[in-house]
Design an enzyme around this catalytic site. Structure first.
Site, short mmCIF file in Angstrom:
data_model
loop_
_atom_site.label_atom_id
_atom_site.label_comp_id
_atom_site.label_asym_id
_atom_site.label_seq_id
_atom_site.Cartn_x
_atom_site.Cartn_y
_atom_site.Cartn_z
N VAL A 30 0.83 -1.23 -0.06
CA VAL A 30 0.04 -0.04 0.08
C VAL A 30 0.80 1.20 -0.06
O VAL A 30 0.58 2.33 0.43
CB VAL A 30 -0.89 -0.10 1.17
CG1 VAL A 30 -1.96 -1.05 0.88
CG2 VAL A 30 -0.23 -0.35 2.68
N ALA A 31 2.40 1.22 -0.54
CA ALA A 31 3.03 2.26 -0.46
C ALA A 31 3.05 2.79 -1.91
O ALA A 31 1.95 3.64 -2.30
CB ALA A 31 4.40 1.81 -0.25
N ARG A 32 4.06 2.48 -2.74
CA ARG A 32 4.16 3.11 -4.22
C ARG A 32 4.56 1.73 -4.92
O ARG A 32 5.39 0.97 -4.72
CB ARG A 32 5.10 4.05 -4.34
CG ARG A 32 4.61 5.51 -3.72
CD ARG A 32 3.25 5.98 -4.44
NE ARG A 32 2.85 7.30 -4.19
CZ ARG A 32 2.11 7.58 -3.31
NH1 ARG A 32 1.39 6.52 -2.66
NH2 ARG A 32 1.74 9.09 -3.02
N ASP A 90 -2.25 -2.62 -4.26
CA ASP A 90 -3.00 -1.48 -4.48
C ASP A 90 -2.32 -0.52 -5.28
O ASP A 90 -3.10 0.53 -5.74
CB ASP A 90 -3.51 -0.69 -2.87
CG ASP A 90 -4.40 0.46 -3.24
OD1 ASP A 90 -5.70 0.15 -3.79
OD2 ASP A 90 -4.27 1.49 -2.94
N GLU A 94 0.29 3.06 -13.45
CA GLU A 94 -1.10 3.35 -13.24
C GLU A 94 -1.91 4.16 -14.18
O GLU A 94 -1.42 5.28 -14.55
CB GLU A 94 -1.53 3.77 -11.72
CG GLU A 94 -0.90 2.87 -10.89
CD GLU A 94 -0.86 3.48 -9.24
OE1 GLU A 94 -1.43 4.66 -9.14
OE2 GLU A 94 -0.28 2.80 -8.25
N HIS A 154 -5.51 1.55 -6.81
CA HIS A 154 -4.89 2.48 -5.83
C HIS A 154 -6.12 3.06 -5.02
O HIS A 154 -6.24 4.59 -5.09
CB HIS A 154 -4.12 3.76 -6.70
CG HIS A 154 -3.10 4.37 -5.92
ND1 HIS A 154 -2.02 4.92 -6.61
CD2 HIS A 154 -3.21 4.95 -4.73
CE1 HIS A 154 -1.33 5.57 -5.54
NE2 HIS A 154 -1.88 5.64 -4.48
#
Length: 335
Positions: A251-253, A277, A282, A301
């Site tokens: 859930v970071a990058r 996520d 993206e 995301h």
């Protein structure tokens, strides 16, 4: 440098943000003259001193694919010759526009912590879904197949006693650690500093020691900012250090991992599953194997999305506006 106290403060923001914040901005600034400059109605030659990038500005844009309305706001920021400070709705400031503005000397402040609780809850949901084999159970549901896990000899392991390695010790990492400790997991945190954590029961190591703790990890959870040190941190070498069947939660990058290496580890079984996520690009390409791998949960995301975020972000912006008005240092600025 802030404006003189008598100079009008010109604040660029979207029409929806202005509608919701007009009265509260006036309360913060008191008798000081100010003007809300609407991005949708900006005339040639108009300038501004401050800007608030609310969620509606970025909308469905990502940092890789910017839609026209978002691009228009970014172009206004680029053209603002008097711009001194921008407050953004997100906790991360790794979109290229913010780097450009910082290079010009514009201060960038983030909404760090505004969605930390929500992101941590989502990370926990992903971990629990993997631990309880929900992808497998939901696939059986779609196939209308009665497939109890015990009957198939695949009873999930108890979480209590397992080890979770969390990379990052910001507001999100701290909340994830608290949740996991309640479930009885051993928690090890890797961060830039290896100084002991004030939280009892959390082991702390420096980021350079991550390879030493990965062989003991049942779960690797990424909750760190994207920096030169964390970019491509989790690659094939790091994944190979994990015990076979360990799971990944990101859930970071997306750029914190090497996506091709993660896919290979999932396909080989080195990774037992993943909740992802965020992605290297993206939106995630429809051709990516991640969409269809049976041991993967993909979300767009959206781990931090919640109906309370707007209020929390607005409160952070207004608190910083009060500090700016008083000539005090801003909070959550990007170094």
């Amino acid at each position: 440098m802030t404006l003189a106290a008598s100079a009008p403060v010109r604040i660029l923001l979207s029409a929806p943000a202005a509608a919701g914040l007009k009265g509260r901005i006036a309360q913060v600034l008191g008798e000081r003259p100010h003007a809300l400059v609407l991005a949708e109605k900006l005339a040639p030659g108009d300038d501004f001193d401050l800007a608030f990038v609310s969620r509606d500005v970025t909308g469905q844009s990502t940092k890789h694919e910017v839609l026209p309305a978002t691009q228009n706001f970014y172009d206004l920021l680029r053209g603002g010759t008097g711009l001194q400070w921008v407050h953004i709705h997100s906790a991360g400031a790794d979109r290229p526009i913010y780097s450009e503005l910082r290079a010009r000397g514009v201060q960038i402040s983030t909404s760090s912590g505004a969605n930390a609780e929500v992101v941590a809850q989502t990370a926990l949901a992903g971990l629990l879904a993997l631990a309880r084999r929900f992808p497998q159970l939901m696939a059986a549901q779609q196939a209308r197949r009665w497939a109890p896990l015990v009957r198939e000899g695949q009873a999930p392991r108890d979480l209590a006693g397992q080890t979770a390695v969390i990379v990052g010790w910001g507001p999100i990492g701290r909340r994830i650690a608290a949740f996991l400790r309640l479930l009885g997991l051993r928690v090890v945190v890797a961060r830039h500093s290896s100084a002991p954590a004030p939280e009892e029961g959390v082991e702390m190591v420096g980021l350079a020691q991550l390879p030493a703790v990965l062989p003991h990890a049942d779960w690797l959870l990424l909750a760190c900012p994207l920096t030169p040190q964390t970019r491509a941190l989790v690659d094939a070498r790091m994944l190979a250090l994990l015990p076979a069947g360990a799971c990944l939660v990101n859930v970071a990058r997306g750029e914190v991992v090497v996506e091709a290496d993660v896919i290979a580890a999932l396909q080989s079984g080195q990774l037992g599953g993943a909740y992802l996520d965020v992605f290297e690009h993206e939106p995630l390409d429809s051709a990516s194997p991640l969409w269809s791998l049976p041991n993967v949960i993909v979300t767009p995301h959206s781990a931090g999305h919640s109906d309370g975020n707007q209020q929390r972000v607005s409160a952070l912006f207004l608190a910083n506006l009060a500090r700016w008005h008083a000539g005090q240092p801003l909070q959550y600025t990007v170094a």
